[in-house]
Design a protein around this motif. Structure first.
Motif: not given
Length: 104
Positions: A43-46, A51-54
């Protein structure tokens, strides 16, 4: 686009394109090239390197007492520099102040 903008030296600025944090008089310029933003990923989070690690995941793990080694073991595709940059980004965001710009 330079590293830091001299037009507003009093503002803490973050350029997503160059991924630099800049503070007054160029005192602090950190390269955050591992922190990425993509509307199609989380969702555009850093995130870390697309990768899918925020950043929030990393900071949350550190806040609950997990060590760097434990995080690297749980996420073997991460590197120590990823953890350092996530923490640097989070620290910067915690200190960020938004100042409205008034155009005449």
């Amino acid at each position: 686009m330079g590293m830091c903008s001299s037009a507003f030296p009093f503002l803490l600025r973050f350029y997503r394109r160059n991924r630099y944090i800049c503070k007054r008089n160029h005192q602090l310029c950190m390269n955050l090239n591992r922190i990425t933003f993509d509307p199609n990923v989380m969702g555009g989070k850093p995130c870390i390197r697309g990768m899918r690690v925020t950043v929030g995941t990393i900071v949350g793990l550190l806040a609950t007492g997990r060590s760097n080694d434990e995080i690297i073991e749980a996420y073997p595709y991460l590197e120590m520099e990823d953890l350092r940059q996530a923490l640097s980004y989070a620290a910067w965001r915690a200190e960020e102040v938004d100042i409205p710009v008034v155009f005449s």
